[in-house]
Design a protein around this motif. Structure first.
Motif, PDB file in Angstrom:
ATOM      1  N   GLU A  22      28.127  88.854  45.321  1.00  0.00           N
ATOM      2  CA  GLU A  22      27.783  87.436  45.193  1.00  0.00           C
ATOM      3  C   GLU A  22      28.651  86.709  44.179  1.00  0.00           C
ATOM      4  OE1 GLU A  22      24.069  84.419  45.076  1.00  0.00           O
ATOM      5  OE2 GLU A  22      23.664  86.502  44.572  1.00  0.00           O
ATOM      6  N   GLU A  23      28.827  87.278  43.010  1.00  0.00           N
ATOM      7  CA  GLU A  23      29.602  86.584  41.969  1.00  0.00           C
ATOM      8  C   GLU A  23      31.056  86.412  42.402  1.00  0.00           C
ATOM      9  OE1 GLU A  23      30.281  84.494  38.437  1.00  0.00           O
ATOM     10  OE2 GLU A  23      28.428  84.984  39.462  1.00  0.00           O
ATOM     11  N   ALA A  24      31.654  87.438  42.988  1.00  0.00           N
ATOM     12  CA  ALA A  24      33.041  87.330  43.454  1.00  0.00           C
ATOM     13  C   ALA A  24      33.159  86.284  44.558  1.00  0.00           C
ATOM     14  CB  ALA A  24      33.541  88.687  43.945  1.00  0.00           C
ATOM     15  N   ALA A  25      32.206  86.287  45.481  1.00  0.00           N
ATOM     16  CA  ALA A  25      32.239  85.318  46.578  1.00  0.00           C
ATOM     17  C   ALA A  25      32.154  83.896  46.045  1.00  0.00           C
ATOM     18  CB  ALA A  25      31.107  85.596  47.562  1.00  0.00           C
ATOM     19  N   SER A  28      35.186  82.444  44.253  1.00  0.00           N
ATOM     20  CA  SER A  28      36.370  82.172  45.063  1.00  0.00           C
ATOM     21  C   SER A  28      36.266  80.916  45.918  1.00  0.00           C
ATOM     22  CB  SER A  28      36.656  83.373  45.969  1.00  0.00           C
ATOM     23  OG  SER A  28      35.653  83.484  46.967  1.00  0.00           O
ATOM     24  N   ILE A  29      35.166  80.160  45.785  1.00  0.00           N
ATOM     25  CA  ILE A  29      35.022  78.959  46.601  1.00  0.00           C
ATOM     26  C   ILE A  29      35.108  77.703  45.740  1.00  0.00           C
ATOM     27  CG2 ILE A  29      33.611  80.127  48.329  1.00  0.00           C
ATOM     28  CD1 ILE A  29      31.162  78.583  47.124  1.00  0.00           C
ATOM     29  N   SER A  30      35.432  76.607  46.385  1.00  0.00           N
ATOM     30  CA  SER A  30      35.362  75.317  45.722  1.00  0.00           C
ATOM     31  C   SER A  30      34.010  74.701  46.044  1.00  0.00           C
ATOM     32  CB  SER A  30      36.514  74.409  46.149  1.00  0.00           C
ATOM     33  OG  SER A  30      36.550  74.249  47.547  1.00  0.00           O
ATOM     34  N   GLN A  35      35.134  69.596  44.370  1.00  0.00           N
ATOM     35  CA  GLN A  35      35.800  70.827  44.775  1.00  0.00           C
ATOM     36  C   GLN A  35      36.200  71.696  43.587  1.00  0.00           C
ATOM     37  OE1 GLN A  35      36.491  71.638  48.467  1.00  0.00           O
ATOM     38  NE2 GLN A  35      34.610  70.551  48.008  1.00  0.00           N
ATOM     39  N   LEU A  36      35.302  71.813  42.607  1.00  0.00           N
ATOM     40  CA  LEU A  36      35.553  72.690  41.465  1.00  0.00           C
ATOM     41  C   LEU A  36      35.475  74.140  41.915  1.00  0.00           C
ATOM     42  CD1 LEU A  36      33.445  70.947  38.691  1.00  0.00           C
ATOM     43  CD2 LEU A  36      35.919  71.169  38.748  1.00  0.00           C
ATOM     44  N   MET A  37      36.430  74.916  41.505  1.00  0.00           N
ATOM     45  CA  MET A  37      36.442  76.324  41.870  1.00  0.00           C
ATOM     46  C   MET A  37      35.392  77.091  41.068  1.00  0.00           C
ATOM     47  SD  MET A  37      38.612  76.768  44.284  1.00  0.00           S
ATOM     48  CE  MET A  37      38.670  78.547  44.315  1.00  0.00           C
ATOM     49  N   GLY A  38      34.758  78.032  41.738  1.00  0.00           N
ATOM     50  CA  GLY A  38      33.751  78.850  41.084  1.00  0.00           C
ATOM     51  C   GLY A  38      34.288  79.610  39.894  1.00  0.00           C
ATOM     52  N   PHE A  39      35.580  79.969  39.931  1.00  0.00           N
ATOM     53  CA  PHE A  39      36.148  80.700  38.793  1.00  0.00           C
ATOM     54  C   PHE A  39      36.250  79.819  37.549  1.00  0.00           C
ATOM     55  CE2 PHE A  39      40.061  79.593  41.281  1.00  0.00           C
ATOM     56  CZ  PHE A  39      40.681  78.745  40.373  1.00  0.00           C
ATOM     57  N   ALA A  90      45.589  68.725  39.516  1.00  0.00           N
ATOM     58  CA  ALA A  90      45.096  69.512  40.651  1.00  0.00           C
ATOM     59  C   ALA A  90      45.246  71.008  40.385  1.00  0.00           C
ATOM     60  CB  ALA A  90      45.833  69.110  41.927  1.00  0.00           C
ATOM     61  N   LEU A  91      46.343  71.415  39.781  1.00  0.00           N
ATOM     62  CA  LEU A  91      46.524  72.823  39.409  1.00  0.00           C
ATOM     63  C   LEU A  91      45.424  73.290  38.473  1.00  0.00           C
ATOM     64  CD1 LEU A  91      50.360  73.132  38.704  1.00  0.00           C
ATOM     65  CD2 LEU A  91      49.060  74.356  40.458  1.00  0.00           C
ATOM     66  N   ARG A  92      45.074  72.456  37.500  1.00  0.00           N
ATOM     67  CA  ARG A  92      44.091  72.825  36.493  1.00  0.00           C
ATOM     68  C   ARG A  92      42.684  72.935  37.066  1.00  0.00           C
ATOM     69  NH1 ARG A  92      46.435  74.690  32.134  1.00  0.00           N
ATOM     70  NH2 ARG A  92      48.403  73.666  31.802  1.00  0.00           N
ATOM     71  N   PHE A  93      42.321  72.045  37.975  1.00  0.00           N
ATOM     72  CA  PHE A  93      40.934  72.069  38.421  1.00  0.00           C
ATOM     73  C   PHE A  93      40.707  72.869  39.681  1.00  0.00           C
ATOM     74  CE2 PHE A  93      39.546  69.590  42.078  1.00  0.00           C
ATOM     75  CZ  PHE A  93      40.579  68.716  42.334  1.00  0.00           C
ATOM     76  N   ASN A  94      41.748  73.160  40.447  1.00  0.00           N
ATOM     77  CA  ASN A  94      41.494  73.863  41.701  1.00  0.00           C
ATOM     78  C   ASN A  94      42.406  75.057  41.911  1.00  0.00           C
ATOM     79  OD1 ASN A  94      41.490  74.064  44.916  1.00  0.00           O
ATOM     80  ND2 ASN A  94      39.607  73.106  44.220  1.00  0.00           N
ATOM     81  N   GLY A  95      43.333  75.319  41.007  1.00  0.00           N
ATOM     82  CA  GLY A  95      44.236  76.446  41.165  1.00  0.00           C
ATOM     83  C   GLY A  95      45.450  76.075  42.008  1.00  0.00           C
ATOM     84  N   SER A  96      46.360  76.998  42.139  1.00  0.00           N
ATOM     85  CA  SER A  96      47.639  76.705  42.796  1.00  0.00           C
ATOM     86  C   SER A  96      47.575  76.695  44.315  1.00  0.00           C
ATOM     87  CB  SER A  96      48.695  77.716  42.340  1.00  0.00           C
ATOM     88  OG  SER A  96      48.286  79.029  42.721  1.00  0.00           O
ATOM     89  N   GLY A  97      46.554  77.315  44.900  1.00  0.00           N
ATOM     90  CA  GLY A  97      46.502  77.451  46.354  1.00  0.00           C
ATOM     91  C   GLY A  97      46.473  76.155  47.128  1.00  0.00           C
ATOM     92  N   GLN A  98      45.820  75.135  46.584  1.00  0.00           N
ATOM     93  CA  GLN A  98      45.674  73.862  47.289  1.00  0.00           C
ATOM     94  C   GLN A  98      46.153  72.668  46.449  1.00  0.00           C
ATOM     95  OE1 GLN A  98      44.573  73.422  50.492  1.00  0.00           O
ATOM     96  NE2 GLN A  98      44.422  75.631  50.727  1.00  0.00           N
ATOM     97  N   ALA A  99      46.970  72.924  45.452  1.00  0.00           N
ATOM     98  CA  ALA A  99      47.368  71.851  44.534  1.00  0.00           C
ATOM     99  C   ALA A  99      48.057  70.698  45.258  1.00  0.00           C
ATOM    100  CB  ALA A  99      48.269  72.393  43.424  1.00  0.00           C
ATOM    101  N   ALA A 100      48.949  70.995  46.175  1.00  0.00           N
ATOM    102  CA  ALA A 100      49.646  69.922  46.895  1.00  0.00           C
ATOM    103  C   ALA A 100      48.668  69.113  47.742  1.00  0.00           C
ATOM    104  CB  ALA A 100      50.755  70.504  47.761  1.00  0.00           C
TER     105      ALA A 100
END
Length: 119
Positions: A22-25, A28-30, A35-39, A90-100
């Motif tokens: 549960e915690e890992a899942a 890993s989501i926004s 759309q804040l990332m769970g991490f 965008a990098l700071r709040f959601n990570g690099s995967g969806q920054a663009a």
């Protein structure tokens, strides 16, 4: 099967992932309208991603509060916004995967807000 085929499929995949860890899942989501990332749960004011998910599921006020807490906890994100560096934000709040993608969405929303104020 490709996961991002619709909201129903997203929820099914999340439920399956939560059954594994549960915690890992949830890390890993926004979440929520921002759309804040769970991490980023600690930066959003929560002890873990599960607590964040439960709170943000309550409604928009909780989502807004978490976003403001995040901004206040991540001065580099706030500084990026103040400089107009949407990509860095965008990098700071959601990570690099969806920054663009989020850079584009934020810039579109900003242009719309400015246009609405003029009209």
């Amino acid at each position: 099967e490709y996961v991002h085929t619709g909201q129903d499929q997203e929820w099914k995949v999340l439920q399956y992932a939560r059954s594994l860890n549960e915690e890992a899942a949830l890390s890993s989501i926004s979440m929520g309208m921002f759309q804040l990332m769970g991490f980023n749960h600690r930066l959003a004011g929560f002890d873990n991603a599960q607590q964040m998910f439960a709170s943000l599921s309550l409604g928009e006020a909780e989502q807004f509060d978490a976003f403001i807490f995040f901004i206040n906890s991540e001065p580099q994100a706030l500084q990026a916004l103040q400089r107009g560096d949407v990509y860095e934000f965008a990098l700071r709040f959601n990570g690099s995967g969806q920054a663009a993608r989020y850079t584009m969405k934020i810039e579109q929303a900003w242009r719309k807000l400015k246009a609405d104020k003029k009209g």
